[in-house]
Design an enzyme around this catalytic site. Sequence first.
Site, PDB file in Angstrom:
ATOM      1  N   SER A 210      37.744 -37.933 -45.747  1.00 17.92           N
ATOM      2  CA  SER A 210      38.026 -37.603 -47.148  1.00 17.92           C
ATOM      3  C   SER A 210      37.723 -36.147 -47.479  1.00 17.92           C
ATOM      4  CB  SER A 210      37.244 -38.537 -48.077  1.00 17.92           C
ATOM      5  OG  SER A 210      35.867 -38.527 -47.761  1.00 17.92           O
ATOM      6  N   HIS A 259      33.683 -34.483 -50.725  1.00 14.54           N
ATOM      7  CA  HIS A 259      34.959 -34.256 -51.410  1.00 14.54           C
ATOM      8  C   HIS A 259      34.992 -32.870 -52.043  1.00 14.54           C
ATOM      9  CE1 HIS A 259      35.332 -38.914 -52.022  1.00 14.54           C
ATOM     10  NE2 HIS A 259      35.358 -38.544 -50.756  1.00 14.54           N
TER      11      HIS A 259
END
Length: 313
Positions: A210, A259
């Site tokens: 991610s 992220h």
Amino acid sequence: MDFRDFQMWAQRFQWKLRRWRLDLAHQTETFRNLLLGAKNPTRMCPSCRALVGVGDKTCSFCGVRLRGRPSGVGKILKNVLPHYAPVSYGLLTVNFLLFLAVFYSESQKTPEDLAILLRGANAQSLVTWGADAGWLVAHGQVWRLVSAIFLHAGIIHLLFNCYALIFIGPLLEELLGKEKFLTLYLATGIAGFLLSNAYYSPFMPTVGASGAIFGLIGAAVVVSRRWGAWGSVLHQQLVHWAIYGFVYGLLLGANNAAHLGGALAGAGMAFLLPNPTRGESWEGIWRVLYWLALLVCTLSLGMALLSRMAATH
């Protein structure tokens, strides 16, 4: 069945048989054209539409720099598969193969396997497979910053990241080229884990692509604005993807530090990418970085495999 019904059935069968033959002939001709296209020694310049050699780096008529094109099997795949992107599909393949390897190693052939499939292996097992952990990275195992990008905690985690990669990967790879794309993916994934290690406990293992995915989104948002690529609609979709990803990360307790680190690194690197609309290239540098990224990925995954083998003996 009387004779009239049989005659109607025979006519329908003959009609279907003719359709099958026509469809087969059409598919055969299409495949033959693909083979001929794969062997074609020339291609069209996207700027002046002149025919140039398939291996030419610049157009001999207008002087524009030409992007490298696949040959042989690569040409066939590019025609058969929409948005054929070898690096994106290669990353997906490695993600799935590693997930299957981890699942198989943890499988007990019991109903508990369903929990392992959904939630993934336990933290200790993931560490043996190469998960990122701040204290291990600080003690020299920096290869975990790369190997952890290819590991996932459960099938849902894997599918979510792979869906995002399928959405943005081929688009960005086609725009930037495989060299810049892989370098961007690897660098932003590492940046995400570095920020994660600085924010969370050094003893908390973490895995997933991610950070790299958010890096691609961050870069795509900047590139689409700087270069005017794709249009405003896709640009807005990319911004929405980033916002939704952070919100879902908060709700699900995902690693939002990774992220954020990936997104910031991707946006920052996008300002360093050469702008093709201005004639910028630096292809030689990016080609070196591409092969270096491949080498780093190979060595890191090899170290992860050795770590797993040492843990099982």
